[in-house]
Design a protein around this motif. Sequence first.
Motif, short mmCIF file in Angstrom:
data_model
loop_
_atom_site.label_atom_id
_atom_site.label_comp_id
_atom_site.label_asym_id
_atom_site.label_seq_id
_atom_site.Cartn_x
_atom_site.Cartn_y
_atom_site.Cartn_z
N ILE A 72 0.84 -1.20 0.00
CA ILE A 72 0.00 0.00 0.00
C ILE A 72 0.87 1.25 0.00
O ILE A 72 0.58 2.22 -0.71
CB ILE A 72 -0.95 -0.02 1.22
N ALA A 73 1.96 1.22 0.77
CA ALA A 73 2.86 2.37 0.80
C ALA A 73 3.44 2.65 -0.58
O ALA A 73 3.56 3.81 -1.00
CB ALA A 73 3.98 2.14 1.82
N MET A 74 3.77 1.59 -1.32
CA MET A 74 4.31 1.79 -2.68
C MET A 74 3.26 2.40 -3.60
O MET A 74 3.56 3.30 -4.39
CB MET A 74 4.82 0.47 -3.23
N MET A 76 0.72 4.25 -2.70
CA MET A 76 0.49 5.63 -2.27
C MET A 76 1.66 6.53 -2.64
O MET A 76 1.46 7.71 -2.93
CB MET A 76 0.21 5.69 -0.77
N ALA A 77 2.87 5.99 -2.64
CA ALA A 77 4.02 6.79 -3.09
C ALA A 77 3.82 7.20 -4.55
O ALA A 77 4.10 8.33 -4.93
CB ALA A 77 5.31 6.01 -2.91
N GLY A 78 3.29 6.27 -5.35
CA GLY A 78 2.96 6.61 -6.74
C GLY A 78 1.88 7.67 -6.81
O GLY A 78 1.94 8.58 -7.65
N GLY A 79 0.90 7.57 -5.93
CA GLY A 79 -0.16 8.58 -5.90
C GLY A 79 0.37 9.95 -5.50
O GLY A 79 -0.02 10.97 -6.09
N VAL A 80 1.24 9.99 -4.51
CA VAL A 80 1.85 11.26 -4.10
C VAL A 80 2.66 11.84 -5.26
O VAL A 80 2.56 13.03 -5.56
CB VAL A 80 2.72 11.07 -2.84
N TYR A 81 3.44 11.00 -5.92
CA TYR A 81 4.22 11.46 -7.08
C TYR A 81 3.31 12.10 -8.13
O TYR A 81 3.58 13.19 -8.63
CB TYR A 81 5.00 10.31 -7.70
N LEU A 99 -0.09 7.07 2.86
CA LEU A 99 1.30 6.62 2.80
C LEU A 99 1.91 6.60 4.20
O LEU A 99 2.52 5.61 4.61
CB LEU A 99 2.12 7.53 1.87
N ALA A 100 1.75 7.68 4.95
CA ALA A 100 2.32 7.76 6.30
C ALA A 100 1.71 6.69 7.22
O ALA A 100 2.43 6.03 7.99
CB ALA A 100 2.09 9.15 6.88
N LEU A 101 0.39 6.50 7.14
CA LEU A 101 -0.26 5.48 7.97
C LEU A 101 0.22 4.08 7.58
O LEU A 101 0.42 3.22 8.45
CB LEU A 101 -1.77 5.58 7.84
N SER A 102 0.44 3.86 6.30
CA SER A 102 0.93 2.55 5.84
C SER A 102 2.33 2.27 6.35
O SER A 102 2.64 1.15 6.76
CB SER A 102 0.91 2.48 4.31
N VAL A 103 3.17 3.28 6.34
CA VAL A 103 4.53 3.12 6.87
C VAL A 103 4.45 2.83 8.38
O VAL A 103 5.17 1.95 8.88
CB VAL A 103 5.38 4.37 6.58
#
Length: 119
Positions: A72-74, A76-81, A99-103
């Motif tokens: 999920i973090a990966m 969401m990192a794409g979503g943030v990008y 992303l932060a919650l997933s981490v």
Amino acid sequence: MKKYGFNIARGLIALVLLAGGSAKLSGVPELHESFYILGLPEWFGYFIGACEIAGAIGLFIRPLCAISAAGIAMIMAGGVYFHVMHTPVAEGIPAFVILALSVFVFLKTKSQILKLRKT
């Protein structure tokens, strides 16, 4: 009290991903525009939707929780990008929060990954 924060984080992530993943799988055009803008094929939006739903479910299966959180973090990192590069940055805040919650969930459950290797 620590356990409540962890469970609230998992619940929030799951709610957002189940809603977003379901919308992507049902073909909501606004959610597929970002993949088009990034030059990705149409099927990729459906793939991400399926991954979001699978990840949300995996958060509640103890042996899969850490792996699901990492996946999920990966995503969401794409979503943030995408939001940083192609939209007003403020539109990326929800993706950054997930992303932060997933981490956070990953860090709390990463020791379970080692238990998977021993079995």
